[in-house]
Design a protein around this motif. Structure first.
Motif, PDB file in Angstrom:
ATOM      1  N   ARG A  38      49.174 -29.105 -29.847  1.00 15.99           N
ATOM      2  CA  ARG A  38      47.889 -29.791 -29.744  1.00 15.99           C
ATOM      3  C   ARG A  38      46.887 -28.997 -28.917  1.00 15.99           C
ATOM      4  NH1 ARG A  38      51.181 -34.581 -28.636  1.00 15.99           N
ATOM      5  NH2 ARG A  38      50.759 -34.152 -26.464  1.00 15.99           N
ATOM      6  N   ALA A  39      47.347 -28.094 -28.089  1.00 20.61           N
ATOM      7  CA  ALA A  39      46.470 -27.359 -27.176  1.00 20.61           C
ATOM      8  C   ALA A  39      45.348 -26.632 -27.887  1.00 20.61           C
ATOM      9  CB  ALA A  39      47.281 -26.395 -26.317  1.00 20.61           C
ATOM     10  N   PRO A  40      45.583 -25.918 -29.022  1.00 21.88           N
ATOM     11  CA  PRO A  40      44.461 -25.253 -29.676  1.00 21.88           C
ATOM     12  C   PRO A  40      43.372 -26.236 -30.099  1.00 21.88           C
ATOM     13  CG  PRO A  40      46.511 -24.379 -30.513  1.00 21.88           C
ATOM     14  CD  PRO A  40      46.848 -25.567 -29.635  1.00 21.88           C
ATOM     15  N   VAL A  41      43.775 -27.417 -30.555  1.00 25.02           N
ATOM     16  CA  VAL A  41      42.798 -28.439 -30.931  1.00 25.02           C
ATOM     17  C   VAL A  41      42.035 -28.867 -29.692  1.00 25.02           C
ATOM     18  CG1 VAL A  41      42.530 -30.773 -31.837  1.00 25.02           C
ATOM     19  CG2 VAL A  41      44.157 -29.203 -32.902  1.00 25.02           C
ATOM     20  N   ASP A  42      42.750 -29.085 -28.599  1.00 19.39           N
ATOM     21  CA  ASP A  42      42.109 -29.481 -27.359  1.00 19.39           C
ATOM     22  C   ASP A  42      41.166 -28.394 -26.859  1.00 19.39           C
ATOM     23  OD1 ASP A  42      43.502 -31.846 -27.473  1.00 19.39           O
ATOM     24  OD2 ASP A  42      45.041 -31.216 -26.040  1.00 19.39           O
ATOM     25  N   ASP A  43      41.576 -27.127 -26.958  1.00 18.80           N
ATOM     26  CA  ASP A  43      40.713 -26.019 -26.543  1.00 18.80           C
ATOM     27  C   ASP A  43      39.467 -25.954 -27.418  1.00 18.80           C
ATOM     28  OD1 ASP A  43      42.453 -25.320 -24.535  1.00 18.80           O
ATOM     29  OD2 ASP A  43      43.381 -23.665 -25.655  1.00 18.80           O
ATOM     30  N   GLU A  44      39.646 -26.146 -28.718  1.00 21.56           N
ATOM     31  CA  GLU A  44      38.522 -26.122 -29.647  1.00 21.56           C
ATOM     32  C   GLU A  44      37.566 -27.264 -29.334  1.00 21.56           C
ATOM     33  OE1 GLU A  44      37.832 -26.893 -34.343  1.00 21.56           O
ATOM     34  OE2 GLU A  44      39.551 -25.635 -33.792  1.00 21.56           O
ATOM     35  N   ALA A  45      38.078 -28.439 -29.106  1.00 21.34           N
ATOM     36  CA  ALA A  45      37.241 -29.595 -28.775  1.00 21.34           C
ATOM     37  C   ALA A  45      36.520 -29.353 -27.456  1.00 21.34           C
ATOM     38  CB  ALA A  45      38.091 -30.857 -28.694  1.00 21.34           C
ATOM     39  N   SER A  46      37.206 -28.784 -26.496  1.00 29.47           N
ATOM     40  CA  SER A  46      36.597 -28.494 -25.204  1.00 29.47           C
ATOM     41  C   SER A  46      35.455 -27.489 -25.360  1.00 29.47           C
ATOM     42  CB  SER A  46      37.654 -27.949 -24.249  1.00 29.47           C
ATOM     43  OG  SER A  46      37.079 -27.643 -23.005  1.00 29.47           O
ATOM     44  N   ASP A  47      35.663 -26.470 -26.181  1.00 29.96           N
ATOM     45  CA  ASP A  47      34.602 -25.481 -26.430  1.00 29.96           C
ATOM     46  C   ASP A  47      33.398 -26.139 -27.088  1.00 29.96           C
ATOM     47  OD1 ASP A  47      36.132 -23.482 -25.333  1.00 29.96           O
ATOM     48  OD2 ASP A  47      36.788 -22.656 -27.264  1.00 29.96           O
ATOM     49  N   ARG A  48      33.640 -27.002 -28.062  1.00 28.46           N
ATOM     50  CA  ARG A  48      32.539 -27.687 -28.745  1.00 28.46           C
ATOM     51  C   ARG A  48      31.784 -28.594 -27.789  1.00 28.46           C
ATOM     52  NH1 ARG A  48      33.558 -30.470 -34.010  1.00 28.46           N
ATOM     53  NH2 ARG A  48      31.330 -30.161 -34.195  1.00 28.46           N
ATOM     54  N   LEU A  49      32.526 -29.302 -26.925  1.00 29.29           N
ATOM     55  CA  LEU A  49      31.873 -30.162 -25.942  1.00 29.29           C
ATOM     56  C   LEU A  49      31.026 -29.348 -24.970  1.00 29.29           C
ATOM     57  CD1 LEU A  49      34.663 -32.767 -25.154  1.00 29.29           C
ATOM     58  CD2 LEU A  49      32.462 -33.200 -26.257  1.00 29.29           C
ATOM     59  N   SER A  50      31.510 -28.206 -24.564  1.00 23.57           N
ATOM     60  CA  SER A  50      30.740 -27.335 -23.667  1.00 23.57           C
ATOM     61  C   SER A  50      29.462 -26.862 -24.341  1.00 23.57           C
ATOM     62  CB  SER A  50      31.576 -26.123 -23.241  1.00 23.57           C
ATOM     63  OG  SER A  50      32.658 -26.526 -22.451  1.00 23.57           O
ATOM     64  N   GLN A  51      29.564 -26.490 -25.617  1.00 22.04           N
ATOM     65  CA  GLN A  51      28.375 -26.059 -26.358  1.00 22.04           C
ATOM     66  C   GLN A  51      27.367 -27.200 -26.484  1.00 22.04           C
ATOM     67  OE1 GLN A  51      29.854 -24.555 -30.055  1.00 22.04           O
ATOM     68  NE2 GLN A  51      30.737 -22.713 -29.129  1.00 22.04           N
ATOM     69  N   LEU A  52      27.855 -28.397 -26.785  1.00 23.17           N
ATOM     70  CA  LEU A  52      26.959 -29.555 -26.887  1.00 23.17           C
ATOM     71  C   LEU A  52      26.303 -29.862 -25.546  1.00 23.17           C
ATOM     72  CD1 LEU A  52      29.032 -31.931 -29.187  1.00 23.17           C
ATOM     73  CD2 LEU A  52      26.860 -30.843 -29.735  1.00 23.17           C
ATOM     74  N   GLN A  53      27.067 -29.740 -24.478  1.00 29.02           N
ATOM     75  CA  GLN A  53      26.506 -30.004 -23.156  1.00 29.02           C
ATOM     76  C   GLN A  53      25.396 -29.001 -22.849  1.00 29.02           C
ATOM     77  OE1 GLN A  53      29.379 -30.000 -20.000  1.00 29.02           O
ATOM     78  NE2 GLN A  53      27.895 -30.703 -18.475  1.00 29.02           N
ATOM     79  N   LEU A  54      25.603 -27.749 -23.195  1.00 31.17           N
ATOM     80  CA  LEU A  54      24.565 -26.733 -22.978  1.00 31.17           C
ATOM     81  C   LEU A  54      23.311 -27.036 -23.799  1.00 31.17           C
ATOM     82  CD1 LEU A  54      26.682 -23.450 -22.891  1.00 31.17           C
ATOM     83  CD2 LEU A  54      25.465 -24.531 -20.977  1.00 31.17           C
ATOM     84  N   ARG A  55      23.498 -27.486 -25.031  1.00 32.89           N
ATOM     85  CA  ARG A  55      22.351 -27.850 -25.878  1.00 32.89           C
ATOM     86  C   ARG A  55      21.580 -29.018 -25.277  1.00 32.89           C
ATOM     87  NH1 ARG A  55      24.682 -27.767 -32.052  1.00 32.89           N
ATOM     88  NH2 ARG A  55      24.968 -25.512 -32.205  1.00 32.89           N
ATOM     89  N   GLU A  99      21.516 -29.963 -22.100  1.00 33.76           N
ATOM     90  CA  GLU A  99      20.834 -29.504 -20.885  1.00 33.76           C
ATOM     91  C   GLU A  99      19.606 -28.679 -21.230  1.00 33.76           C
ATOM     92  OE1 GLU A  99      23.826 -27.496 -18.607  1.00 33.76           O
ATOM     93  OE2 GLU A  99      24.866 -29.356 -18.120  1.00 33.76           O
ATOM     94  N   SER A 100      19.730 -27.844 -22.246  1.00 28.83           N
ATOM     95  CA  SER A 100      18.600 -27.025 -22.675  1.00 28.83           C
ATOM     96  C   SER A 100      17.467 -27.898 -23.190  1.00 28.83           C
ATOM     97  CB  SER A 100      19.045 -26.034 -23.747  1.00 28.83           C
ATOM     98  OG  SER A 100      17.961 -25.275 -24.214  1.00 28.83           O
ATOM     99  N   ALA A 101      17.812 -28.907 -23.993  1.00 30.48           N
ATOM    100  CA  ALA A 101      16.802 -29.809 -24.542  1.00 30.48           C
ATOM    101  C   ALA A 101      16.116 -30.599 -23.421  1.00 30.48           C
ATOM    102  CB  ALA A 101      17.435 -30.765 -25.542  1.00 30.48           C
ATOM    103  N   LEU A 102      16.879 -31.028 -22.440  1.00 26.11           N
ATOM    104  CA  LEU A 102      16.304 -31.768 -21.314  1.00 26.11           C
ATOM    105  C   LEU A 102      15.399 -30.858 -20.475  1.00 26.11           C
ATOM    106  CD1 LEU A 102      19.358 -33.907 -20.128  1.00 26.11           C
ATOM    107  CD2 LEU A 102      17.289 -34.710 -21.289  1.00 26.11           C
ATOM    108  N   ASP A 103      15.772 -29.606 -20.332  1.00 28.35           N
ATOM    109  CA  ASP A 103      14.934 -28.653 -19.588  1.00 28.35           C
ATOM    110  C   ASP A 103      13.604 -28.428 -20.290  1.00 28.35           C
ATOM    111  OD1 ASP A 103      16.773 -28.384 -17.565  1.00 28.35           O
ATOM    112  OD2 ASP A 103      17.640 -26.508 -18.328  1.00 28.35           O
ATOM    113  N   GLU A 104      13.650 -28.367 -21.619  1.00 28.38           N
ATOM    114  CA  GLU A 104      12.430 -28.155 -22.404  1.00 28.38           C
ATOM    115  C   GLU A 104      11.473 -29.339 -22.263  1.00 28.38           C
ATOM    116  OE1 GLU A 104      13.497 -27.252 -26.447  1.00 28.38           O
ATOM    117  OE2 GLU A 104      14.515 -25.405 -25.860  1.00 28.38           O
ATOM    118  N   LYS A 105      12.029 -30.549 -22.192  1.00 30.14           N
ATOM    119  CA  LYS A 105      11.191 -31.754 -22.076  1.00 30.14           C
ATOM    120  C   LYS A 105      10.662 -31.915 -20.658  1.00 30.14           C
ATOM    121  CE  LYS A 105      13.162 -34.450 -25.793  1.00 30.14           C
ATOM    122  NZ  LYS A 105      13.782 -35.694 -26.161  1.00 30.14           N
ATOM    123  N   GLY A 106      11.420 -31.443 -19.697  1.00 31.02           N
ATOM    124  CA  GLY A 106      11.046 -31.691 -18.296  1.00 31.02           C
ATOM    125  C   GLY A 106      10.121 -30.684 -17.766  1.00 31.02           C
TER     126      GLY A 106
END
Length: 105
Positions: free
Chosen positions: A79-96, A98-105
């Motif tokens: 299951r770890a590769p799935v968990d790593d993949e999900a974690s990577d996707r969540l990190s990318q979404l979090q960056l997006r 944060e970036s979107a909030l920075d643009e608005k602020g």
């Protein structure tokens, strides 16, 4: 003497208070001693939990417990590769986000 027997030495290990002579490949002495100590601890735990269990039953129960632990670890590793993949996707979404909030602020 065959090459296989030349590459092995006899080693005495103590498991649950009993000594056993086992063949040990060169260079694996410490790993074998650690394995025997681990097995002995696990067997002692089974022995203390049971009533008056014979050595064979203690060994079988310990082997079953260790096999279950091994299978659990294998399942987590699968299951770890799935968990790593999900974690990577969540990190990318979090960056997006944060970036979107920075643009608005």
């Amino acid at each position: 003497m065959t090459s296989a027997s030349r590459d092995q030495t006899q080693l005495t290990v103590r498991i649950l208070g009993r000594d056993y002579q086992v063949a040990c490949p060169e260079g694996e002495r410490e790993a074998l001693l650690a394995s025997a100590e681990y097995l002995s601890r696990r067997m002692t735990t089974v022995q203390k939990k049971g009533k008056t269990l014979g050595m064979e039953r203690i060994a079988v129960m310990t082997a079953l417990n260790m096999a279950r632990d091994l299978l659990d670890m294998e399942q987590r590793r699968k299951r770890a590769p799935v968990d790593d993949e999900a974690s990577d996707r969540l990190s990318q979404l979090q960056l997006r986000i944060e970036s979107a909030l920075d643009e608005k602020g």
